[in-house]
Write a protein that holds these residues in place. Structure first.
Motif, PDB file in Angstrom:
ATOM      1  N   ILE A  42      35.456  41.311  21.416  1.00 23.29           N
ATOM      2  CA  ILE A  42      36.636  41.747  22.171  1.00 23.29           C
ATOM      3  C   ILE A  42      36.677  43.271  22.254  1.00 23.29           C
ATOM      4  N   LYS A  43      36.399  43.951  21.145  1.00 22.02           N
ATOM      5  CA  LYS A  43      36.421  45.412  21.136  1.00 22.02           C
ATOM      6  C   LYS A  43      35.316  45.994  22.009  1.00 22.02           C
ATOM      7  N   GLU A  44      34.140  45.343  21.998  1.00 20.94           N
ATOM      8  CA  GLU A  44      33.031  45.833  22.818  1.00 20.94           C
ATOM      9  C   GLU A  44      33.334  45.669  24.303  1.00 20.94           C
ATOM     10  N   VAL A  45      33.957  44.560  24.661  1.00 19.21           N
ATOM     11  CA  VAL A  45      34.346  44.322  26.053  1.00 19.21           C
ATOM     12  C   VAL A  45      35.358  45.370  26.504  1.00 19.21           C
ATOM     13  N   GLU A  46      36.353  45.646  25.663  1.00 22.46           N
ATOM     14  CA  GLU A  46      37.372  46.637  26.015  1.00 22.46           C
ATOM     15  C   GLU A  46      36.767  48.032  26.107  1.00 22.46           C
ATOM     16  N   LYS A  47      35.787  48.309  25.282  1.00 17.74           N
ATOM     17  CA  LYS A  47      35.115  49.609  25.340  1.00 17.74           C
ATOM     18  C   LYS A  47      34.403  49.791  26.673  1.00 17.74           C
ATOM     19  N   LEU A  48      33.709  48.746  27.135  1.00 19.66           N
ATOM     20  CA  LEU A  48      33.020  48.815  28.417  1.00 19.66           C
ATOM     21  C   LEU A  48      34.013  49.002  29.564  1.00 19.66           C
ATOM     22  N   CYS A  49      35.141  48.301  29.480  1.00 21.82           N
ATOM     23  CA  CYS A  49      36.162  48.418  30.528  1.00 21.82           C
ATOM     24  C   CYS A  49      36.785  49.808  30.538  1.00 21.82           C
ATOM     25  N   ARG A  50      37.029  50.369  29.361  1.00 22.51           N
ATOM     26  CA  ARG A  50      37.599  51.726  29.283  1.00 22.51           C
ATOM     27  C   ARG A  50      36.641  52.748  29.899  1.00 22.51           C
ATOM     28  N   LYS A  97      26.288  40.277  30.344  1.00 28.72           N
ATOM     29  CA  LYS A  97      26.641  40.039  31.742  1.00 28.72           C
ATOM     30  C   LYS A  97      27.500  41.173  32.290  1.00 28.72           C
ATOM     31  N   MET A  98      28.410  41.685  31.458  1.00 28.24           N
ATOM     32  CA  MET A  98      29.257  42.790  31.901  1.00 28.24           C
ATOM     33  C   MET A  98      28.433  44.047  32.141  1.00 28.24           C
ATOM     34  N   ARG A  99      27.500  44.328  31.252  1.00 28.39           N
ATOM     35  CA  ARG A  99      26.659  45.515  31.423  1.00 28.39           C
ATOM     36  C   ARG A  99      25.805  45.402  32.676  1.00 28.39           C
ATOM     37  N   THR A 100      25.340  44.181  32.979  1.00 31.81           N
ATOM     38  CA  THR A 100      24.550  43.965  34.188  1.00 31.81           C
ATOM     39  C   THR A 100      25.373  44.259  35.436  1.00 31.81           C
ATOM     40  N   LYS A 101      26.625  43.792  35.439  1.00 29.26           N
ATOM     41  CA  LYS A 101      27.497  44.041  36.588  1.00 29.26           C
ATOM     42  C   LYS A 101      27.850  45.520  36.706  1.00 29.26           C
ATOM     43  N   LEU A 102      28.137  46.160  35.558  1.00 34.53           N
ATOM     44  CA  LEU A 102      28.496  47.576  35.593  1.00 34.53           C
ATOM     45  C   LEU A 102      27.326  48.430  36.064  1.00 34.53           C
ATOM     46  N   PHE A 103      26.117  48.017  35.716  1.00 36.64           N
ATOM     47  CA  PHE A 103      24.932  48.766  36.128  1.00 36.64           C
ATOM     48  C   PHE A 103      24.747  48.712  37.638  1.00 36.64           C
ATOM     49  N   SER A 104      25.183  47.584  38.254  1.00 34.79           N
ATOM     50  CA  SER A 104      25.006  47.430  39.700  1.00 34.79           C
ATOM     51  C   SER A 104      26.126  48.095  40.507  1.00 34.79           C
ATOM     52  N   TRP A 105      27.187  48.525  39.828  1.00 29.49           N
ATOM     53  CA  TRP A 105      28.301  49.184  40.522  1.00 29.49           C
ATOM     54  C   TRP A 105      28.164  50.700  40.423  1.00 29.49           C
ATOM     55  N   SER A 106      28.457  51.372  41.477  1.00 28.50           N
ATOM     56  CA  SER A 106      28.431  52.829  41.484  1.00 28.50           C
ATOM     57  C   SER A 106      29.858  53.344  41.347  1.00 28.50           C
ATOM     58  N   SER A 107      30.226  53.697  40.116  1.00 31.38           N
ATOM     59  CA  SER A 107      31.607  54.137  39.875  1.00 31.38           C
ATOM     60  C   SER A 107      31.907  55.502  40.507  1.00 31.38           C
ATOM     61  N   LYS A 108      30.859  56.247  40.886  1.00 27.68           N
ATOM     62  CA  LYS A 108      31.095  57.572  41.474  1.00 27.68           C
ATOM     63  C   LYS A 108      31.836  57.475  42.806  1.00 27.68           C
ATOM     64  N   SER A 119      37.531  54.693  43.555  1.00 34.28           N
ATOM     65  CA  SER A 119      38.753  55.316  43.070  1.00 34.28           C
ATOM     66  C   SER A 119      39.205  54.601  41.801  1.00 34.28           C
ATOM     67  N   TYR A 120      40.228  55.147  41.140  1.00 31.19           N
ATOM     68  CA  TYR A 120      40.780  54.482  39.960  1.00 31.19           C
ATOM     69  C   TYR A 120      41.305  53.092  40.330  1.00 31.19           C
ATOM     70  N   ALA A 121      41.920  53.003  41.500  1.00 32.14           N
ATOM     71  CA  ALA A 121      42.455  51.706  41.948  1.00 32.14           C
ATOM     72  C   ALA A 121      41.328  50.700  42.168  1.00 32.14           C
ATOM     73  N   GLY A 122      40.208  51.174  42.716  1.00 32.15           N
ATOM     74  CA  GLY A 122      39.064  50.293  42.935  1.00 32.15           C
ATOM     75  C   GLY A 122      38.460  49.808  41.631  1.00 32.15           C
ATOM     76  N   ARG A 123      38.332  50.721  40.674  1.00 31.06           N
ATOM     77  CA  ARG A 123      37.801  50.328  39.360  1.00 31.06           C
ATOM     78  C   ARG A 123      38.726  49.349  38.666  1.00 31.06           C
ATOM     79  N   LEU A 124      40.016  49.611  38.768  1.00 34.29           N
ATOM     80  CA  LEU A 124      40.999  48.737  38.136  1.00 34.29           C
ATOM     81  C   LEU A 124      40.928  47.324  38.732  1.00 34.29           C
ATOM     82  N   LEU A 125      40.747  47.234  40.039  1.00 32.08           N
ATOM     83  CA  LEU A 125      40.663  45.934  40.700  1.00 32.08           C
ATOM     84  C   LEU A 125      39.431  45.165  40.236  1.00 32.08           C
ATOM     85  N   LEU A 126      38.301  45.849  40.080  1.00 31.54           N
ATOM     86  CA  LEU A 126      37.082  45.198  39.609  1.00 31.54           C
ATOM     87  C   LEU A 126      37.230  44.718  38.169  1.00 31.54           C
ATOM     88  N   ILE A 127      37.909  45.513  37.348  1.00 30.25           N
ATOM     89  CA  ILE A 127      38.145  45.092  35.962  1.00 30.25           C
ATOM     90  C   ILE A 127      39.005  43.836  35.931  1.00 30.25           C
TER      91      ILE A 127
END
Length: 253
Positions: free
Chosen positions: A163-171, A119-130, A133-141
């Motif tokens: 837990i480690k895989e989730v933190e890796k995706l967030c990092r 589910k996290m990978r699906t959400k990350l795929f739909s977000w354009s991190s480019k 900002s760092y603040a925006g990414r932090l808020l989504l996390i």
């Protein structure tokens, strides 16, 4: 319906499920869902079916066979076939999914929790991190990714690999990634998980936060709160023993 089931449970032909006998528990209701518990015997299932039939005649409500299933544990194949012929509902297999969370009578497996990562990978795929900002990414996390993680952590202890895989995706999302490789981290994850007053970003370490979230259940049990599941733990597991002196058994939930 609950009153009808409790009345039917007084029948000498009915036998409570071993884990529900102390509280004489027959059913649990969650909004429009119902779970029935009984000993895996033909006599018990006959009593329940007769009771549900009378309730259906009185209320006009009946079991939806397409959305209902029967689950067995420790029942022989012969008895299982006889019960299935009487109850006339399809047999379900574990894990049982409720509100998106898989439940099984045994310890959680890694495969049960992979849905969190998916589910996290699906959400990350739909977000354009480019374009964030760092603040925006932090808020989504904070609000989305950790919200999803915390929903599961409120129920179970997650495997460390998840837990480690989730933190890796967030990092990778926080600092940016190129393909499957994360870009340079401006601070360690331990530093990021510190409170803002101590120079961190206010994120919470997964393993520590998981234990903290489940500590409320320990508090509920030790203070003997007036809830059904606390009473169930007291009667089935503790049996008068102090929580801190309880010796964990191999088959404990």
């Amino acid at each position: 319906m609950t009153r009808s089931l409790q009345l039917a449970a007084r029948s000498p032909s009915f036998r409570f499920h071993p884990m529900c006998k102390s509280l004489k528990l027959v059913n649990l209701c969650f909004a429009d869902d119902v779970i029935l518990f009984w000993k895996g015997s033909l006599a018990a299932v006959s009593v329940l079916k007769d009771t549900l039939g009378k309730f259906s005649e009185a209320s006009g409500l009946s079991i939806n066979a397409k959305k209902s299933q029967t689950y067995f544990g420790g029942v022989s194949a012969a008895d299982r076939n006889v019960i299935m012929q009487v109850i006339q509902l399809p047999e379900g297999t574990f894990p049982l999914h409720y509100l998106g969370v898989p439940m099984r009578p045994m310890k959680w497996k890694h495969v049960d929790c992979e849905i969190i990562v998916q589910k996290m990978r699906t959400k990350l795929f739909s977000w354009s991190s480019k374009h964030l900002s760092y603040a925006g990414r932090l808020l989504l996390i904070h609000t989305v990714l950790f919200g999803l993680r915390n929903y599961w952590m409120n129920v179970f202890i997650l495997p460390q690999s998840i837990i480690k895989e989730v933190e890796k995706l967030c990092r990778m999302f926080l600092w940016g990634a190129s393909g499957t490789r994360s870009k340079l981290h401006l601070a360690s994850w331990q530093q990021v998980c510190l409170p803002k007053a101590y120079g961190g970003l206010g994120l919470r370490d997964g393993a520590s936060w998981n234990r903290a979230l489940l500590a409320k259940y320990v508090w509920a049990v030790t203070t003997k709160q007036d809830t059904l599941w606390v009473k169930w733990v007291q009667y089935v597991y503790l049996k008068g023993v102090n929580f801190w002196d309880y010796v964990l058994k191999q088959d404990s939930s």
